[in-house]
Scaffold this motif. Structure first.
Motif, PDB file in Angstrom:
ATOM      1  N   PHE A 186       0.841  -1.193   0.000  1.00 13.08           N
ATOM      2  CA  PHE A 186       0.000   0.000   0.000  1.00 13.08           C
ATOM      3  C   PHE A 186       0.876   1.242   0.000  1.00 13.08           C
ATOM      4  O   PHE A 186       2.037   1.208   0.422  1.00 13.08           O
ATOM      5  CB  PHE A 186      -0.941   0.023   1.213  1.00 13.08           C
ATOM      6  N   ALA A 187       0.317   2.326  -0.490  1.00  9.95           N
ATOM      7  CA  ALA A 187       1.001   3.610  -0.537  1.00  9.95           C
ATOM      8  C   ALA A 187       0.445   4.525   0.550  1.00  9.95           C
ATOM      9  O   ALA A 187      -0.681   4.351   1.026  1.00  9.95           O
ATOM     10  CB  ALA A 187       0.820   4.258  -1.910  1.00  9.95           C
ATOM     11  N   VAL A 188       1.252   5.504   0.958  1.00  5.31           N
ATOM     12  CA  VAL A 188       0.767   6.497   1.919  1.00  5.31           C
ATOM     13  C   VAL A 188      -0.192   7.441   1.205  1.00  5.31           C
ATOM     14  O   VAL A 188      -0.224   7.528  -0.020  1.00  5.31           O
ATOM     15  CB  VAL A 188       1.939   7.282   2.538  1.00  5.31           C
ATOM     16  N   ALA A 189      -0.978   8.175   1.986  1.00 13.75           N
ATOM     17  CA  ALA A 189      -1.951   9.115   1.424  1.00 13.75           C
ATOM     18  C   ALA A 189      -2.276  10.167   2.488  1.00 13.75           C
ATOM     19  O   ALA A 189      -2.136   9.912   3.689  1.00 13.75           O
ATOM     20  CB  ALA A 189      -3.208   8.364   0.995  1.00 13.75           C
ATOM     21  N   PRO A 190      -2.678  11.366   2.054  1.00 13.90           N
ATOM     22  CA  PRO A 190      -2.841  11.801   0.661  1.00 13.90           C
ATOM     23  C   PRO A 190      -1.525  12.300   0.063  1.00 13.90           C
ATOM     24  O   PRO A 190      -0.666  12.826   0.775  1.00 13.90           O
ATOM     25  CB  PRO A 190      -3.844  12.943   0.789  1.00 13.90           C
ATOM     26  N   THR A 191      -1.390  12.148  -1.253  1.00 12.24           N
ATOM     27  CA  THR A 191      -0.256  12.678  -1.995  1.00 12.24           C
ATOM     28  C   THR A 191      -0.769  13.232  -3.317  1.00 12.24           C
ATOM     29  O   THR A 191      -1.963  13.150  -3.621  1.00 12.24           O
ATOM     30  CB  THR A 191       0.799  11.586  -2.285  1.00 12.24           C
ATOM     31  N   ASP A 192       0.147  13.789  -4.099  1.00  9.44           N
ATOM     32  CA  ASP A 192      -0.221  14.303  -5.423  1.00  9.44           C
ATOM     33  C   ASP A 192      -0.098  13.240  -6.510  1.00  9.44           C
ATOM     34  O   ASP A 192      -0.247  13.553  -7.688  1.00  9.44           O
ATOM     35  CB  ASP A 192       0.683  15.492  -5.801  1.00  9.44           C
ATOM     36  N   TYR A 193       0.149  11.978  -6.114  1.00  6.95           N
ATOM     37  CA  TYR A 193       0.395  10.925  -7.099  1.00  6.95           C
ATOM     38  C   TYR A 193      -0.686   9.842  -6.975  1.00  6.95           C
ATOM     39  O   TYR A 193      -0.604   8.956  -6.120  1.00  6.95           O
ATOM     40  CB  TYR A 193       1.783  10.320  -6.890  1.00  6.95           C
ATOM     41  N   PRO A 194      -1.719   9.909  -7.809  1.00  4.84           N
ATOM     42  CA  PRO A 194      -2.833   8.959  -7.698  1.00  4.84           C
ATOM     43  C   PRO A 194      -2.438   7.517  -7.981  1.00  4.84           C
ATOM     44  O   PRO A 194      -3.154   6.598  -7.574  1.00  4.84           O
ATOM     45  CB  PRO A 194      -3.846   9.470  -8.724  1.00  4.84           C
ATOM     46  N   ARG A 195      -1.316   7.290  -8.677  1.00  2.00           N
ATOM     47  CA  ARG A 195      -0.887   5.917  -8.976  1.00  2.00           C
ATOM     48  C   ARG A 195       0.407   5.561  -8.233  1.00  2.00           C
ATOM     49  O   ARG A 195       1.229   4.794  -8.710  1.00  2.00           O
ATOM     50  CB  ARG A 195      -0.706   5.747 -10.486  1.00  2.00           C
ATOM     51  N   LEU A 196       0.559   6.115  -7.068  1.00  2.00           N
ATOM     52  CA  LEU A 196       1.747   5.835  -6.268  1.00  2.00           C
ATOM     53  C   LEU A 196       1.826   4.357  -5.876  1.00  2.00           C
ATOM     54  O   LEU A 196       2.914   3.806  -5.711  1.00  2.00           O
ATOM     55  CB  LEU A 196       1.742   6.712  -5.008  1.00  2.00           C
TER      56      LEU A 196
END
Length: 295
Positions: free
Chosen positions: A189-199
């Motif tokens: 899993f990726a951290v959120a929120p970020t500016d990269y929707p497909r991180l």
């Protein structure tokens, strides 16, 4: 069991865990007969109708407790639902008189002091991998992983960091139960929120990198050439793994809140972390400053 219930005084409390289905124990212990010769006891197997009769004999008392599969007729006496493991079939606990309680698993949590990539931050290379303690993995998983996904015990938990030592996401591995040279991707899993929707795709690429392969081989003391994972989704295709891992099987989900159970497999160690970042930046690394999710 039926003869025993007939001998128990009518006013005596009864606690029982009878078979759910007719012939259930026979199917459970059938492999023993393949490997052992023994003087098996003689008895009359319970049919499905007999199981219903046994439940009736148990509940026809002032004080009783039993566990079974879901019995709609006993719903007013439902006291709890138990699962031995996150993906195991549930046991329904029924009782005549008992307070209803909520029992939840307790997992150790440890703080993760490393900064995380946040909205407005620009991801920079090079990528790095950092081993996590089980408590740190639990903390990050509880924070970022979809709560509807059942947790599992990881043998190897790894944080993916960028060039500024910020956590981008996490992946966790376990040795495959079926293929000796394969690792099972238990969680990513990726951290959120970020500016990269497909991180999240970058985390999958990091999990299948040469560097991750070396960590797995060191942890499991054997060659690791492939990786497999399971995705639960309400869509027939997992967009996170699409283009990265091969879909090998699609079937109905055994989890109530998901429609599909998707099995994936791919090669391990086909690229380095540097190559993973380059590929991701080219195909999926576009920023979307209005996006508030990165998982």
């Amino acid at each position: 069991m039926r003869s025993w219930l007939q001998k128990v005084p009518r006013d005596a409390p009864v606690c029982s865990f009878p078979p759910f289905y007719g012939g259930g124990y026979e199917r459970l212990y059938e492999p023993l007969n393949t490997h052992f010769n023994w003087d098996a006891p003689e008895y009359e197997p319970l049919s499905d109708a007999d199981v219903v009769d046994v439940l009736g004999a148990i509940t026809d008392r002032p004080y009783w407790l039993t566990a079974s599969n879901h019995v709609p007729e006993l719903h007013p006496y439902l006291r709890g639902v138990i699962k031995a493991t996150p993906r195991a079939a549930p046991f329904y606990v029924y009782a005549s008189i008992a307070p209803t309680r909520i029992v939840a698993p307790r997992q150790p949590i440890e703080p993760v002091k490393a900064p995380r990539l946040r909205a407005g931050d620009v991801l920079v290379g090079p990528l790095k991998l950092a081993l996590l303690k089980s408590g740190q993995f639990n903390a990050l998983r509880s924070r970022y992983l979809n709560p509807r996904i059942a947790p599992g015990a990881a043998d190897l938990a790894v944080a993916v960091k960028d060039g500024k030592d910020r956590v981008l996401g996490v992946f966790a591995m376990a040795p495959s139960s079926y293929t000796p040279d394969e690792a099972y991707l238990l969680s990513d899993f990726a951290v959120a929120p970020t500016d990269y929707p497909r991180l999240s795709k970058l985390i999958v690429l990091a999990a299948t990198s040469t560097e991750a392969q070396l960590l797995c081989q060191r942890a499991y003391s054997r060659r690791i050439r492939a990786v497999s994972t399971t995705a639960f989704s309400n869509n027939p295709v997992s967009m996170k793994y699409r283009g990265l891992l091969r879909l090998t099987k699609r079937g109905p989900s055994n989890e109530d809140c998901w429609q599909y159970q998707l099995q994936h497999q791919g090669l391990m160690g086909g690229h380095t972390l540097s190559e993973a970042l380059q590929l991701w930046a080219k195909r999926w690394g576009a920023r979307a400053t209005t996006t508030k999710t990165g998982v």
